[in-house]
Design an enzyme around this catalytic site. Structure first.
Site, mmCIF file in Angstrom:
data_model
loop_
_atom_site.group_PDB
_atom_site.id
_atom_site.type_symbol
_atom_site.label_atom_id
_atom_site.label_comp_id
_atom_site.label_asym_id
_atom_site.label_seq_id
_atom_site.Cartn_x
_atom_site.Cartn_y
_atom_site.Cartn_z
ATOM 1 N N CYS A 113 16.148 -72.757 38.529
ATOM 2 C CA CYS A 113 14.950 -73.488 38.062
ATOM 3 C C CYS A 113 15.222 -73.930 36.629
ATOM 4 O O CYS A 113 14.856 -73.237 35.676
ATOM 5 C CB CYS A 113 13.731 -72.565 38.116
ATOM 6 S SG CYS A 113 13.280 -72.071 39.781
ATOM 7 N N GLY A 117 15.698 -77.364 30.633
ATOM 8 C CA GLY A 117 17.087 -77.119 30.252
ATOM 9 C C GLY A 117 17.323 -76.150 29.104
ATOM 10 O O GLY A 117 18.462 -76.007 28.650
ATOM 11 N N GLY A 118 16.283 -75.483 28.641
ATOM 12 C CA GLY A 118 16.458 -74.547 27.517
ATOM 13 C C GLY A 118 17.520 -73.498 27.819
ATOM 14 O O GLY A 118 18.408 -73.251 26.992
ATOM 15 N N ARG A 140 11.054 -82.806 36.511
ATOM 16 C CA ARG A 140 11.498 -83.023 35.123
ATOM 17 C C ARG A 140 13.024 -83.173 35.007
ATOM 18 O O ARG A 140 13.639 -82.680 34.049
ATOM 19 C CB ARG A 140 11.005 -81.894 34.208
ATOM 20 C CG ARG A 140 9.486 -81.792 34.142
ATOM 21 C CD ARG A 140 9.032 -80.743 33.157
ATOM 22 N NE ARG A 140 9.336 -79.400 33.622
ATOM 23 C CZ ARG A 140 9.155 -78.285 32.927
ATOM 24 N NH1 ARG A 140 8.684 -78.378 31.700
ATOM 25 N NH2 ARG A 140 9.437 -77.107 33.426
ATOM 26 N N CYS A 229 7.449 -66.263 32.264
ATOM 27 C CA CYS A 229 6.672 -66.177 31.023
ATOM 28 C C CYS A 229 5.214 -65.869 31.379
ATOM 29 O O CYS A 229 4.292 -66.334 30.729
ATOM 30 C CB CYS A 229 6.809 -67.437 30.166
ATOM 31 S SG CYS A 229 6.191 -68.927 30.944
HETATM 32 C C1 LIG Z 1 9.796 -71.723 33.810
HETATM 33 S S1 LIG Z 1 10.251 -73.307 34.283
HETATM 34 C C2 LIG Z 1 11.984 -73.326 33.947
HETATM 35 C C3 LIG Z 1 12.312 -73.452 32.468
HETATM 36 C C4 LIG Z 1 13.789 -73.630 32.196
HETATM 37 N N1 LIG Z 1 14.579 -72.592 32.818
HETATM 38 C C5 LIG Z 1 14.081 -73.640 30.710
HETATM 39 O O1 LIG Z 1 14.514 -72.625 30.157
HETATM 40 O O2 LIG Z 1 13.898 -74.702 30.087
HETATM 41 C C6 LIG Z 1 10.220 -73.204 36.024
HETATM 42 C C7 LIG Z 1 10.786 -74.380 36.743
HETATM 43 O O3 LIG Z 1 10.811 -74.103 38.146
HETATM 44 C C8 LIG Z 1 10.818 -75.340 38.795
HETATM 45 N N2 LIG Z 1 10.598 -75.145 40.243
HETATM 46 C C9 LIG Z 1 9.425 -74.912 40.890
HETATM 47 N N3 LIG Z 1 9.648 -74.780 42.209
HETATM 48 C C10 LIG Z 1 10.980 -74.943 42.413
HETATM 49 C C11 LIG Z 1 11.820 -74.937 43.557
HETATM 50 N N4 LIG Z 1 11.322 -74.716 44.785
HETATM 51 N N5 LIG Z 1 13.150 -75.150 43.392
HETATM 52 C C12 LIG Z 1 13.654 -75.375 42.152
HETATM 53 N N6 LIG Z 1 12.905 -75.397 41.029
HETATM 54 C C13 LIG Z 1 11.580 -75.184 41.154
HETATM 55 C C14 LIG Z 1 9.736 -76.102 38.060
HETATM 56 O O4 LIG Z 1 9.866 -77.488 38.288
HETATM 57 C C15 LIG Z 1 10.006 -75.677 36.606
HETATM 58 O O5 LIG Z 1 10.793 -76.644 35.956
#
Ligand SMILES: C[S@@+](CC[C@H](N)C(=O)[O-])C[C@H]1O[C@@H](n2cnc3c(N)ncnc32)[C@H](O)[C@@H]1O
Length: 302
Positions: A113, A117-118, A140, A229
Site C-alpha cells: 500500500c 510514497g513516504g 494516488r 496510523c
Molecule cells: C496508509 S496509506 C499508505 C501510505 C504510504 N505507505 C506512505 O507511507 O506514504 C494506505 C494506502 O492503502 C491503499 N489501499 C487501499 N486498499 C488497497 C488495496 N486493496 N490494494 C492496495 N492498496 C490499497 C490506499 O489507496 C492508501 O494509499
C-alpha cells in the site's frame, strides 16, 4: 499549554479513549499540538548539508534520527527549493521510524500500500537505489510516481493493483494498511468526528484481506511489517490476533526507543477482551507518550 478540546470528538470515541489511555487528559492535550517533521533523503544530500541549506534560509531545526523537526520557518516548507529538489520528504516522526525496523533479507521488497510514497521512497533510500521495490496501490498513483521521481528513486516499479490479489513472493513485505487514521488527529483534526464504528469494521475487513495476501506471499524466513496510523485496537491488535490464530506465523518483538522513550506494548486485553499474549510484541507510538502521531506496528515472521 494546550487545552484538551473534548467538544469536537464523537462521544463514543471519547468513551473508548478514556478506557484505552489511563492518562486520558494528556492524550487529549497531545492531540492539539503537531510537529512538522522532514526526513532527509540521503539518496540526494547528507543530513548536514541539508541542515546548512535550511538554516541559511533562516529555518530553525531540531535534529531527529532520520531528519529534522521544523521549529520555525518564515515560509511553507513544501515550497522551498530543497523540497522541490527532493532533498527531503515531509513525514511524521513515527512514520519515518517504521521502515528501519526491517532487516533487509534479499534484493526484492514489496510495498503493498504505497501511495503517496513516504515509506516506499525510504525503502529505496535504505537500499541505496539497488535491488527492486515493487510498489502497489489502487489510488494516488500520480502522487506516488511524482514522489519517486522527485526523490531520485531509480529502483522502484509501480503497479496500480489491488494487493488483496498479490501473487509475487518476497522476504520483505510492508503492509502500511488503509485505516481510520485516528492516530493523526493532531495533523487532521477532522478525524475527531469524521469516522464511525462502521468505518473501523470496514477497514478491519480490508486489513485482514490484505494481511492474508501478504502472509501468503511471504517467503519462509521472511518478515512482513504491518502498520497503521489508527489508535483503534480493532484495526491493530485484533487483526494481528486473528492472523496468529489462522496462519502459521509468529511475531518478532520490536525494541526501539523514540525521544528517549520505549514504544508501548500492544494492548493484550483491549476493552476487556483477552487476545493472544503474543500481541504484547506489537508496538505503539502514542501522541502523549512519544509526542508523535499514533502508530501501531507489528513484525510478522514466517
Ligand atoms: C496508509 S496509506 C499508505 C501510505 C504510504 N505507505 C506512505 O507511507 O506514504 C494506505 C494506502 O492503502 C491503499 N489501499 C487501499 N486498499 C488497497 C488495496 N486493496 N490494494 C492496495 N492498496 C490499497 C490506499 O489507496 C492508501 O494509499
Amino acid at each position: 499549554m494546550e487545552e484538551a478540546r473534548t467538544g469536537e470528538y464523537k462521544k463514543e470515541f471519547l468513551d473508548r479513549y478514556r478506557i484505552l489511555f489511563k492518562d486520558f487528559n494528556s492524550f487529549l492535550k497531545a492531540n492539539e499540538r503537531e510537529n512538522l517533521c522532514i526526513r532527509v533523503n540521503t539518496l540526494k544530500i547528507s543530513k548536514e548539508k541539508l541542515r546548512k541549506r535550511l538554516e541559511d534560509r533562516g529555518v530553525i531545526l531540531e535534529e531527529i534520527e532520520y531528519g529534522f523537526k521544523i521549529l520555525k520557518s518564515a515560509f511553507s516548507i513544501s515550497s522551498c527549493p530543497e523540497h522541490l529538489f527532493g532533498y527531503f520528504y515531509i513525514q511524521g516522526e513515527a512514520e519515518m521510524n517504521i521502515v528501519p525496523f526491517f532487516k533487509f533479507k534479499e534484493k526484492l521488497v514489496i510495498d503493498m500500500c504505497a501511495s503517496p510514497g513516504g515509506k516506499t521512497t525510504q525503502i529505496s533510500e535504505i537500499m541505496k537505489n539497488k535491488g527492486v521495490v515493487l510498489a502497489f496501490d489502487v489510488d494516488r498513483i500520480e502522487a506516488l510516481k511524482n514522489n519517486i521521481q522527485r526523490l531520485g528513486v531509480e529502483n522502484c516499479v509501480v503497479f496500480k493493483k489491488d494487493s488483496t490479489k498479490l501473487d509475487i513472493e518476497a522476504k520483505n513485505i510492508l503492509l502500511d494498511a488503509p485505516c481510520t487514521g485516528s492516530g493523526i488527529i493532531r495533523k487532521d483534526p477532522t478525524r475527531k468526528y469524521s469516522r464511525s464504528m462502521n468505518d473501523i469494521y470496514f477497514c478491519q475487513n480490508l486489513q485482514k484481506k490484505l494481511l492474508e495476501a501478504g502472509i501468503r506471499s511471504l517467503k519462509t524466513d521472511g518478515e512482513l511489517i504491518y502498520c497503521t496510523c489508527s489508535l483503534e485496537p480493532e484495526e491493530n491488535e485484533h487483526v494481528i490476533d486473528w492472523a496468529l490464530k489462522n496462519f502459521d506465523i509468529t511475531l518478532e518483538e520490536i525494541t526501539t526507543t523514540i525521544n528517549g522513550k520505549k514504544l508501548v506494548d500492544g494492548f493484550q486485553k483491549p476493552f476487556g477482551k483477552r487476545l493472544d499474549g503474543e500481541v504484547k510484541k506489537c508496538k505503539r507510538f502514542l501522541p502523549h507518550v512519544h509526542d508523535t502521531h499514533g502508530m501501531f506496528v507489528a513484525k510478522v515472521v514466517k
